[in-house]
Scaffold this motif. Sequence first.
Motif: not given
Length: 202
Positions: A10-15, A17-19
């Motif tokens: 979630t830190t990398t993808f900032k979302s 849903l994306k994670a």
Amino acid sequence: MLNINYNDLTTTFKSKLKADEILYLLYGLKTVVRQGFYNSEKDNIQKFCQKNDLFISWSDFKIIIQDKDSNFSNKGLKVPLNNQEQGMQFCYISKNERLALLAQLFEKQNKHARLGELLGYPICCIAYFQNSFNDQNTNPEITQIKTGILSLSQRNVDVCLLSHFPCSSDCFESKVIAKERLELLEQIAADREIEVKKILKI
Ligand SMILES: [Zn+2]
């Protein structure tokens, strides 16, 4: 078991849903994932893919979000990459380089059905989308599905189990997809599974 930490994702993808989608990809529930990123985010995504043996290809256009008031928008205007306005570039991520490139090509050629197949959307929902999506209706969401595993209504708070529009409130294929995703979350990211269940009232 892969060495993947959900919070790092979630830190990398900032979302979330994306994670979630990246988890589905890493654990074989999806073969290709399509996501949009701003320029400033691209480096991190690129590095993550390299580290995890994922291939990534980028669209040769960007999308400028149209209704800026809503948190989660389906409306976007395709513009060239050199357009001055801030826009999101799509990327296609896969363990298979050919499929990542193919997804990019299908989108470029507006072959929505072929793209949908690569992204793992059920055939019935692809047909539904093709029949209902147009300039006047850019959000073919069945809004009566307020809760449950097929609901898209909580995307604005980063909770949803599907990345496609289900063709009905009873779509069998979509239910299978949603259930297997929930099971994966339970195994890999238990806190996230609890959150999703709570918010979707499952
Ligand atoms: Zn369907």
